[in-house]
Motif scaffolding. Structure first.
Motif, PDB file in Angstrom:
ATOM      1  N   GLY A 238     -59.814 -67.829 -32.809  1.00 58.06           N
ATOM      2  CA  GLY A 238     -58.400 -68.042 -33.121  1.00 58.06           C
ATOM      3  C   GLY A 238     -57.699 -66.814 -33.652  1.00 58.06           C
ATOM      4  O   GLY A 238     -58.234 -65.705 -33.673  1.00 58.06           O
ATOM      5  N   HIS A 239     -56.490 -67.100 -34.105  1.00 58.20           N
ATOM      6  CA  HIS A 239     -55.563 -66.039 -34.486  1.00 58.20           C
ATOM      7  C   HIS A 239     -55.743 -65.766 -35.982  1.00 58.20           C
ATOM      8  O   HIS A 239     -54.905 -66.175 -36.794  1.00 58.20           O
ATOM      9  N   LEU A 240     -56.841 -65.087 -36.317  1.00 59.37           N
ATOM     10  CA  LEU A 240     -57.166 -64.916 -37.738  1.00 59.37           C
ATOM     11  C   LEU A 240     -56.038 -64.187 -38.478  1.00 59.37           C
ATOM     12  O   LEU A 240     -55.773 -64.479 -39.645  1.00 59.37           O
TER      13      LEU A 240
ATOM     14  N   ALA B  44     -51.461 -75.830 -36.416  1.00 61.61           N
ATOM     15  CA  ALA B  44     -50.803 -74.541 -36.600  1.00 61.61           C
ATOM     16  C   ALA B  44     -49.907 -74.201 -35.431  1.00 61.61           C
ATOM     17  O   ALA B  44     -48.871 -73.569 -35.601  1.00 61.61           O
ATOM     18  N   GLU B  45     -50.329 -74.606 -34.209  1.00 61.39           N
ATOM     19  CA  GLU B  45     -49.483 -74.238 -33.061  1.00 61.39           C
ATOM     20  C   GLU B  45     -49.341 -75.294 -31.973  1.00 61.39           C
ATOM     21  O   GLU B  45     -48.308 -75.365 -31.317  1.00 61.39           O
ATOM     22  N   HIS B  46     -50.299 -76.153 -31.754  1.00 60.66           N
ATOM     23  CA  HIS B  46     -50.199 -77.052 -30.589  1.00 60.66           C
ATOM     24  C   HIS B  46     -49.313 -78.259 -30.816  1.00 60.66           C
ATOM     25  O   HIS B  46     -48.845 -78.871 -29.862  1.00 60.66           O
ATOM     26  N   GLY B  47     -49.093 -78.653 -32.056  1.00 60.27           N
ATOM     27  CA  GLY B  47     -48.205 -79.776 -32.344  1.00 60.27           C
ATOM     28  C   GLY B  47     -48.948 -81.090 -32.520  1.00 60.27           C
ATOM     29  O   GLY B  47     -50.186 -81.162 -32.471  1.00 60.27           O
TER      30      GLY B  47
ATOM     31  N   GLY C 193     -53.936 -66.685 -39.898  1.00 62.81           N
ATOM     32  CA  GLY C 193     -54.591 -67.770 -40.638  1.00 62.81           C
ATOM     33  C   GLY C 193     -54.800 -69.008 -39.788  1.00 62.81           C
ATOM     34  O   GLY C 193     -54.901 -70.118 -40.309  1.00 62.81           O
ATOM     35  N   ASN C 194     -54.864 -68.845 -38.463  1.00 66.26           N
ATOM     36  CA  ASN C 194     -54.931 -69.987 -37.537  1.00 66.26           C
ATOM     37  C   ASN C 194     -56.262 -69.977 -36.782  1.00 66.26           C
ATOM     38  O   ASN C 194     -56.556 -69.044 -36.043  1.00 66.26           O
ATOM     39  N   LEU C 195     -57.055 -71.029 -37.008  1.00 65.10           N
ATOM     40  CA  LEU C 195     -58.358 -71.137 -36.335  1.00 65.10           C
ATOM     41  C   LEU C 195     -58.368 -72.281 -35.338  1.00 65.10           C
ATOM     42  O   LEU C 195     -57.891 -73.374 -35.640  1.00 65.10           O
ATOM     43  N   HIS C 196     -58.939 -72.056 -34.162  1.00 63.18           N
ATOM     44  CA  HIS C 196     -59.255 -73.147 -33.250  1.00 63.18           C
ATOM     45  C   HIS C 196     -60.719 -73.498 -33.511  1.00 63.18           C
ATOM     46  O   HIS C 196     -61.624 -72.839 -33.006  1.00 63.18           O
ATOM     47  N   PHE C 197     -60.889 -74.488 -34.369  1.00 64.23           N
ATOM     48  CA  PHE C 197     -62.234 -74.873 -34.794  1.00 64.23           C
ATOM     49  C   PHE C 197     -62.680 -76.018 -33.886  1.00 64.23           C
ATOM     50  O   PHE C 197     -62.747 -77.178 -34.290  1.00 64.23           O
TER      51      PHE C 197
ATOM     52  N   LEU D  61     -61.770 -61.875 -22.051  1.00 61.55           N
ATOM     53  CA  LEU D  61     -62.839 -62.512 -22.828  1.00 61.55           C
ATOM     54  C   LEU D  61     -62.246 -63.525 -23.805  1.00 61.55           C
ATOM     55  O   LEU D  61     -62.788 -64.600 -24.030  1.00 61.55           O
ATOM     56  N   ARG D  62     -61.134 -63.160 -24.381  1.00 69.65           N
ATOM     57  CA  ARG D  62     -60.471 -64.032 -25.353  1.00 69.65           C
ATOM     58  C   ARG D  62     -59.716 -65.164 -24.652  1.00 69.65           C
ATOM     59  O   ARG D  62     -59.840 -66.333 -25.022  1.00 69.65           O
ATOM     60  N   GLU D  63     -58.919 -64.811 -23.635  1.00 71.80           N
ATOM     61  CA  GLU D  63     -58.051 -65.822 -23.011  1.00 71.80           C
ATOM     62  C   GLU D  63     -58.864 -66.859 -22.227  1.00 71.80           C
ATOM     63  O   GLU D  63     -58.392 -67.965 -22.001  1.00 71.80           O
TER      64      GLU D  63
HETATM   65 ZN    ZN Z   1     -54.065 -70.539 -30.146  1.00 72.82          ZN
END
Ligand code: ZN
Ligand code: FAD
Ligand code: MLT
Length: 475
Positions: A386-388, A432-435, A391-395, A336-338
């Motif tokens: 996201g990875h709450l 936060a993660e994708h660059g 502290g990382n949101l995919h908004f 569900l998440r992935e």
């Molecule tokens: Zn992510």
């Protein structure tokens, strides 16, 4: 002197073999290497080169440096900021595809390390570590195709950062081919080493702009015997943050993942993957996927998770919760998440954000941003997850339903400005993660200090003075 592409290709073929230099002039289809995963960025390449080992990488880099040809390092090409494909403008470029450097060179069970070539697929490394009772904890939706070199070059995050940290925290040593073709051997498996500057850190998260990672020594951990997955419904992001604090307090190091998912994101996944069961009986505006893992007995961990969740329910930190009954149910909850990224891609045009903030500020950020976006962009559909725990949101913001195909992307800068200005005001990060890649390159000067950018440029100048290593990315 004019550039003769035929003679360049012939020299490259002599170095790494005819079959491993793909070029369109002889009918090879390069699009899988020159177009990014989101079909957002595409640029021309003189060739796609697939070297077999570090010496071949060195030979190609030396040829490119001598002839002024730029190099775009590429792993699984799953990156989400356009860094892994050539830019549409800029110097003549080749894609250096690392997939043939895919050997696991050593697994040292006592030292808890693995030494792997850069082109090793992440999932292969996870599986090989598991086969000897060890865990390589980096885990993300693209793990079946992304490569460890790409993970390191992007400092990938993923869903286990809460417990094990980012890729940066997992790397002990690196081998890098520098832009002049020199091999920098930092391939050590040491957890302590204070002999000067920690050079490997420069290449981690550099998005291939400083050199080519050819191998790495990474940390392994004891493989957990027990794993428990839970899915909770919460009334608000503020409640999710309270739940996070309480669960960490109760489970400590055993708590490995805490992912926030909006009701809209769940609906999108269930629409595009209709076999996906509803995680809970009722509907909630927000959901949380949690995981705990431990070396001990499954039943003991389950009991601890259950007790912690019940206490949280009594304390008003969640509304409803279900515990996966077995491994298959746990995997279904993870799907569900992935599948959110895939569902959103299938749904059409969306503007991605990958921000981080102090966790304490996330509830206020979300509460302010949703009405602000609704007012500025009527009909736009935020898909927030996201990875709450980090502290990382995919908004992410999907196009309004009734909009001409293609026109939503024209709003990218305007949408970015609303979200990224708010993030900056709260001292957060726009990636936060994708660059940065090509996607956010023009935004970097808006959100990073002049002195920070200047030091970055000086590092780039020192290692790649001619600017042939992944040009047009980051800086
Ligand atoms: Zn992510
Ligand atoms: P590529 O996309 O090929 O390259 C990425 C960057 O690394 C480029 O700048 C490239 O030039 C450089 N590079 C690649 N290999 C090398 C090398 N050997 N030496 C030097 N530079 C190199 N990312 C996350 O952080 N967390 C997530 O949870 C996450 N989930 C994802 C889910 C999906 C479905 C998808 C499609 C992507 C996701 N990503 C995520 C983004 C992506 O998977 C990661 O950034 C991943 O680390 C990229 O690895 P790759 O091998 O595909 O690299
Ligand atoms: C994720 O956490 O699923 C990713 O980083 C990918 C995305 O944002 O689409």
């Amino acid at each position: 002197m004019s550039f003769d592409s035929q003679s360049w290709l012939a020299r490259a073929r002599a170095l790494i073999g005819d079959a491993h230099v793909l070029s369109s002039d002889r009918g090879d289809d390069l699009s899988a290497y020159t177009r990014d995963w989101r079909n957002k960025f595409e640029g021309p390449a003189l060739a796609v080169l697939r070297p077999a080992n570090t010496e071949e990488v060195q030979a190609i880099v030396r040829l490119a440096a001598a002839t002024g040809v730029a190099i775009v390092p590429q792993g699984g090409n799953t990156g989400l900021c356009g860094a892994s494909v050539p830019g549409s403008t800029g110097p003549r470029a080749v894609v250096l595809q690392l997939g043939r450097l895919n050997r696991i060179l050593d697994i040292d069970v006592e030292n808890n390390t693995a030494t792997v070539e850069a082109g090793c697929v992440l999932q292969t490394l996870q599986q090989q570590a598991a086969a000897v009772g060890r865990l390589f904890p980096l885990s993300l939706g693209a793990e079946g195709s992304c490569q460890i070199g790409g993970n390191i070059a992007t400092n990938a995050g993923g869903v286990q950062v809460l417990r094990y940290g980012n890729t940066r925290d997992l790397v002990l040593g690196l081998e890098v081919v520098l832009p002049d073709g020199e091999r920098l051997d930092l391939l050590r498996g040491l957890r302590k080493d204070n002999t000067g500057y920690d050079l490997k850190q420069l290449f981690i998260g550099a998005e291939g702009t400083l050199g080519i990672i050819t191998a790495a020594t990474v940390k392994l951990f004891a493989a957990p015997d027990a794993r428990v997955v839970a899915f909770a419904g919460v009334a608000s992001v503020a409640q999710a943050v309270q739940l996070l604090g309480a669960m960490r307090q109760r489970l400590g190091e055993r708590f490995t993942a805490f992912e926030l998912i909006s009701g809209e994101a769940i609906a999108l996944v269930r629409h595009y993957f209709p076999d996906t069961p509803a995680p809970l009986q009722g509907d909630w505006p927000w959901y949380v996927l949690m995981e705990a893992a431990d070396g001990g007995d499954d039943a003991v961990l389950r009991e601890a998770m259950q007790t912690a969740l019940m206490a949280c329910m009594e304390d008003g930190q969640l509304e409803d919760v279900a515990l996966a009954g077995n491994v298959a149910q746990g995997q279904a909850l993870w799907m569900l998440r992935e599948n959110i990224t895939h569902a959103q891609q299938m749904d059409g045009s969306n503007i991605k954000h990958d921000v981080s903030l102090p966790i304490s500020r996330i509830p206020a950020f979300v509460a302010a941003m949703l009405p602000q976006l609704a007012q500025a962009f009527p009909g736009a559909r935020p898909i927030v997850y996201g990875h709450l725990g980090d502290g990382n949101l995919h908004f992410n913001v999907s196009a309004p339903a009734a909009i001409e195909p293609g026109s939503w992307q024209l709003q990218t800068d305007a949408v970015n400005q609303v979200i990224h200005d708010a993030v900056a005001a709260l001292h957060g990060s726009i990636s936060a993660e994708h660059g940065i890649g090509q996607l956010k390159r023009h935004e970097l000067p808006l959100y990073k200090s002049a002195i920070e950018l200047d030091v970055m440029r000086r590092v780039k100048q020192a290692l790649d003075p001619v600017g042939l290593m992944n040009p047009g990315k980051v800086l």
